[in-house]
Design an enzyme around this catalytic site. Sequence first.
Site, short mmCIF file in Angstrom:
data_model
loop_
_atom_site.label_atom_id
_atom_site.label_comp_id
_atom_site.label_asym_id
_atom_site.label_seq_id
_atom_site.Cartn_x
_atom_site.Cartn_y
_atom_site.Cartn_z
CE LYS A 166 -0.83 2.83 2.45
NZ LYS A 166 -0.81 4.09 3.20
CB THR A 177 8.95 4.49 0.75
OG1 THR A 177 8.84 3.31 -0.05
CG2 THR A 177 10.36 5.00 0.70
CD GLU A 256 -1.56 11.14 -0.93
OE1 GLU A 256 -0.98 12.22 -0.82
OE2 GLU A 256 -1.86 10.41 0.05
CB SER A 382 -12.10 16.40 7.46
OG SER A 382 -11.02 17.12 6.91
#
Lengths: 382, 382
Positions: A166, A177, A256, A382
């Site tokens: 992952k 990492t 990302e 959040s």
Amino acid sequence: MNIPEGFLFSAISCGIRRKDRLDLGFILCQDKATSAGVFTKNTVKAVPVIIGKRHIKERFARAIIVNSGVANACTGSEGFLGAEKILAELSNLLRIKKEEILPASTGVIGEPLPVEKIIPKLPDLIQGLSPENYTDFARAIMTTDTFPKVVLKQTKNDIVILGIAKGAGMIAPNMATMLGFVLTDGRIEKEDLQKLLNKAVDESFNKITVDGDMSTNDTVYALASNRKEIKDWKEFETYFTEVCRELARMIVRDGEGASKVIKVIVKGAKTKREAEILARAVAESPLVKTAFYGADLNWGRIYSALGKTQIPFDPEEIEIYLNNIPWVRNFKVEAEEEVLRKEMAKEDVEILIKLKRGKQSSWIMTCDLTEEYIKINASYRS
Amino acid sequence: MNIPEGFLFSAISCGIRRKDRLDLGFILCQDKATSAGVFTKNTVKAVPVIIGKRHIKERFARAIIVNSGVANACTGSEGFLGAEKILAELSNLLRIKKEEILPASTGVIGEPLPVEKIIPKLPDLIQGLSPENYTDFARAIMTTDTFPKVVLKQTKNDIVILGIAKGAGMIAPNMATMLGFVLTDGRIEKEDLQKLLNKAVDESFNKITVDGDMSTNDTVYALASNRKEIKDWKEFETYFTEVCRELARMIVRDGEGASKVIKVIVKGAKTKREAEILARAVAESPLVKTAFYGADLNWGRIYSALGKTQIPFDPEEIEIYLNNIPWVRNFKVEAEEEVLRKEMAKEDVEILIKLKRGKQSSWIMTCDLTEEYIKINASYRS
């Protein structure tokens, strides 16, 4: 293809951070497995890293337990008690030594591990063990990952290697990492497995960078169930390293917000270290990464990134190639803008930088930097 | 307030990259000015940096010429010929030594300086000289800047200091980091001015970081017209440094896409260097910067950024303060989430990190990382 003999997998949902998503994964080896581990070098080490470093010293291991959602880092003695409680309970239920269970966690730093949510679910976790559930395991360890990362390979001599990982952000080439698990049914001595893992990690997970950040939880474990004799060690080594490489590439691909994978190769450096520093400077430059995202042929940013290392190369001597097409030489663009732009727009981009200082080379893999990275990271908790 | 005596300014539009925007600025000192300069440490140095480093060795300087649009970096001998041609023409028109003109450029790397557009306009540039035009000069040197950066101060002993800067991205604390011009009418010896400039730059422009990138063109020039005696050197030094500090703050405030200024202070480090490394690790972490953008109270990212330096501090000993409010101590959040969130949402945020390793401290100023940074930099050339 079959998975390596001797391993069982399970994954359940404990509601650690969110409801109804797999967040606890488990691997059990039916035999005493040879084990090896590589851990983050971050000064701030998560609880499972500290425990894992201790447990990996045991001659054998029997199990790996991983949760996503919270990292169990910066949680102090409470974090330790929680993790130890879970390991003790598992040890009890399975009648295996606590020290033969290797833990790993991934998720938000500083939040406590919800032990009360995990302990009652452990019987379900054990109940669910089966050789088929490895994809569920891969799903359970995901955080901002957009796809599970699994690589399965079999050598010509029938040794099977399964890699699961992952990682999508906080990825830097400074040891492990991310979380990675490499399982094989080959027969290996502990020292050999550790050496092999170190070498493979250096050539894979240590060669990728998403944002230059290094996590508190980075861990790679390798387990060998010792079921089959490895007749061709060289071949096995190649396959093992390749599994790590493919996982590493998946992590960068899933960087990302990333829209493309960029491989930066530096040749003609004086030393290997120098080549590494130069490749890393380019791969970690936000200006280079955003230019690649925009398919902007702003080669000056590559020169500038190389130069900020203060390595005394002669800028005029540098040659840059884009997907093997000569791009810049003597400060002049060597190909048609249209041709280059087409290459730049591809999902896989390779920049080759040639110096004339020596014969050493190195490479590093990264992704571009997009608005999506900001969106993901501006409100991760959040 | 008056500007420093002895200086004239001018700015015109040559269409270097875009039409109808000021892109060539000029400063003339009516007297022989004392001069000092600080330049980028990037291995790849722009043509004006190489020439400027040579010209600054002259006892005096008379003028500064700056263009925006192209950096004149990675332009080889053609770039040199172009710059020299412009300097020769100016020298001719003004009857001043070519070596007494200090050049600077900012803009895209690798594109040639359009000498043919600049030379015919030089008479207009000289024609336009006046003491009032310093704001036009400040505008002419802008690239991705959203506002001109001008600071004007007068000491109690009537010495005037005018600072003008540009810079919004490619900003890193590794020498000068942008273009800056500090002009004063005080009387100063060359060696003293150079020492003062070095010190002031260290405490201002070298303490800011936007994206960790260091430009090929970073230059700060200081000129003194020697019109007034400096009676209080200490006072003058303070004002001079303060002008640089305010300019530096403006640059961070104008950081590409930035929504807030973040000051990171580290106290209790073993050495000053250690404090600097820790502060910089936090200030340059994309994960920290995006969390601040999202006003996400993800303090774990600060610990993780500190830890990736591998400095062997004890994480449990760390205390973090947000705008002087205790935020985290012993891994526990010390204030109400609402209170902290309100502080985090402010335009000016100060993070104080206290270690217990020693008595050394340092600070660095940065901005948050937003989607806008990506947008600006993904297509800068187009």
